[in-house]
Write an enzyme that holds these catalytic residues in place. Structure first.
Site, PDB file in Angstrom:
ATOM      1  N   ALA A  42       0.875  -1.167   0.010  1.00 21.34           N
ATOM      2  CA  ALA A  42      -0.042   0.043   0.016  1.00 21.34           C
ATOM      3  C   ALA A  42       0.762   1.352   0.214  1.00 21.34           C
ATOM      4  O   ALA A  42       0.657   2.195  -0.758  1.00 21.34           O
ATOM      5  CB  ALA A  42      -1.004  -0.167   1.317  1.00 21.34           C
ATOM      6  N   LEU A 222      20.753   1.976  -0.187  1.00 19.04           N
ATOM      7  CA  LEU A 222      21.515   1.798   0.968  1.00 19.04           C
ATOM      8  C   LEU A 222      21.467   3.083   1.935  1.00 19.04           C
ATOM      9  O   LEU A 222      22.614   3.483   2.260  1.00 19.04           O
ATOM     10  CB  LEU A 222      23.044   2.364   0.169  1.00 19.04           C
ATOM     11  CG  LEU A 222      23.660   1.427  -1.253  1.00 19.04           C
ATOM     12  CD1 LEU A 222      24.528   2.109  -2.047  1.00 19.04           C
ATOM     13  CD2 LEU A 222      23.897   0.016  -0.568  1.00 19.04           C
ATOM     14  N   GLY A 252      12.064   2.979   2.310  1.00 15.39           N
ATOM     15  CA  GLY A 252      12.337   2.127   1.306  1.00 15.39           C
ATOM     16  C   GLY A 252      11.182   1.946   0.371  1.00 15.39           C
ATOM     17  O   GLY A 252      11.159   1.989  -0.989  1.00 15.39           O
ATOM     18  N   ASP A 253       9.941   1.998   1.093  1.00 14.26           N
ATOM     19  CA  ASP A 253       8.528   1.952   0.017  1.00 14.26           C
ATOM     20  C   ASP A 253       8.606   3.551  -0.800  1.00 14.26           C
ATOM     21  O   ASP A 253       7.978   3.379  -1.777  1.00 14.26           O
ATOM     22  CB  ASP A 253       7.308   2.131   0.959  1.00 14.26           C
ATOM     23  CG  ASP A 253       7.481   0.540   1.722  1.00 14.26           C
ATOM     24  OD1 ASP A 253       7.959  -0.421   1.351  1.00 14.26           O
ATOM     25  OD2 ASP A 253       6.954   0.693   2.940  1.00 14.26           O
TER      26      ASP A 253
HETATM   27  O1  RIB Z   1       7.984  -0.655   5.061  1.00 14.47           O
HETATM   28  C1  RIB Z   1       7.268   0.000   6.204  1.00 14.47           C
HETATM   29  C2  RIB Z   1       6.103  -0.801   6.425  1.00 14.47           C
HETATM   30  O2  RIB Z   1       6.457  -1.870   6.759  1.00 14.47           O
HETATM   31  C3  RIB Z   1       5.125  -0.205   7.382  1.00 14.47           C
HETATM   32  O3  RIB Z   1       4.181   0.562   6.944  1.00 14.47           O
HETATM   33  C4  RIB Z   1       4.368  -1.533   8.039  1.00 14.47           C
HETATM   34  O4  RIB Z   1       3.198  -1.605   7.683  1.00 14.47           O
HETATM   35  C5  RIB Z   1       5.267  -2.628   7.252  1.00 14.47           C
HETATM   36  O5  RIB Z   1       4.472  -3.275   6.642  1.00 14.47           O
END
Ligand code: RIB
Length: 308
Positions: A42, A222, A252-253
């Site tokens: 998400a 990194l 990272g997301d």
């Molecule tokens: O990468 C961060 C995420 O890792 C958080 O939002 C948490 O829900 C886990 O999935």
């Protein structure tokens, strides 16, 4: 505009800001708490959508008070939720997160409904998936579903990107070899390759091994040192940016959400990585996960301030 399919998790983030972790048997007061929408899938979908990408989300929510909020959150950012399903009698995914004063975090995840996203759910969405120009995966769902998505992409000639997070041992080398993009951090890269990864040089060596096994593009995040590319387009590193970090959760997301948006649009890996390093740096200056992701206007403003 080309559509991006994110097949992955959603979680409710229960973020506690702490001075330190309590010892066993100890009760400790913490300075702050926030409830937010999270989950690696998400988060990546929302980051891309905030920047203007057209996103299709395949995920499952639970049978609880969190589900409606998660759906509304996707819809708020214009994400296609036709294939977001509710699982009766099961909780939504939740993630208790502890953020220390130095901005670093520890995360627990309870997959809940996310564990019910199965290969047949992808088959049910086949037509919609075939209209996408990139499939994006992480490892907070059933690994068989991840493998099925990789094979789906291969069969239909749709590029597939896997963010192998959270780190999981024993991934199938045969499936990984079919990936277009693998985007691990250093610890995930170490686990996948069985090599020590503690510097850009050792990350480079480990990434080379994966490229030799068949993966077209390996991008290693990194942290403060930016990101490293090894693959068909050669080898290069995008340097990190120095910012005052408040909360690194979901950085990272943020990187992946920004990368997939730019790469889908322009197919320029180096340029997309440069944007993604900056977007991720911007995200750590805010609190929370999705709440710290800027939209296109706020991100442009952040970049202008960096250049000033
Ligand atoms: O990468 C961060 C995420 O890792 C958080 O939002 C948490 O829900 C886990 O999935």
């Amino acid at each position: 505009m080309s559509k991006i399919a994110v097949i992955g998790s959603n979680m409710v983030d229960l973020i506690t800001y702490i001075d330190r972790m309590p010892a066993q048997g100890e009760t400790l007061e913490a300075p702050g708490f926030a409830l937010g929408c999270g989950g690696k899938g998400a988060n990546q979908a929302v980051a891309a959508a905030k920047l203007g990408a057209d996103v299709l989300m395949l995920t499952k929510v639970g049978d609880d008070m969190f589900a409606d909020n998660t759906l509304a959150n996707f819809q708020r950012f214009g994400i296609d939720t036709r294939y977001v399903q509710r699982v009766p009698g099961v909780s939504s995914g939740v993630a208790p997160i502890f953020v220390q004063a130095d901005s670093h975090n520890s995360i627990l995840i309870v997959k809940g409904a996310n564990a019910h996203l199965v290969p047949a759910d992808l088959d049910a969405a086949e037509q919609a998936l075939r209209e996408c120009s990139l499939i994006v995966l992480q490892l907070e769902i059933n690994v068989e579903t991840v493998y099925h998505a990789i094979e789906f992409g291969r069969e239909h000639n749709i590029p597939v990107l896997l963010n192998p997070a959270p780190a999981l041992s024993g991934l199938s080398r045969e499936h990984l070899a079919h990936l277009d993009f693998l985007v691990p951090n250093e610890s995930e890269l170490a686990l996948i390759t069985g090599q020590v990864v503690d510097s850009p040089e050792s990350a480079h060596n480990a990434a080379l091994k994966l490229v030799a096994s068949g993966i077209r593009h390996v991008i290693v995040t990194l942290g403060q040192q930016g990101a490293l590319y090894v693959g068909e387009e050669g080898e290069f590193q995008i340097p990190g940016l120095s910012v005052a970090a408040r909360d690194t959760t979901g950085a990272g997301d943020a990187f992946i959400g920004c990368f997939i948006h730019h790469w889908s649009r322009d197919r320029d890996i180096r340029a997309a990585m440069t944007q993604a390093v900056a977007y991720s740096a911007c995200s750590v200056t805010g609190l929370g996960t999705q709440t710290s992701y800027p939209d296109a206007t706020a991100f442009a403003e952040f970049q202008r301030r960096l250049d000033a």
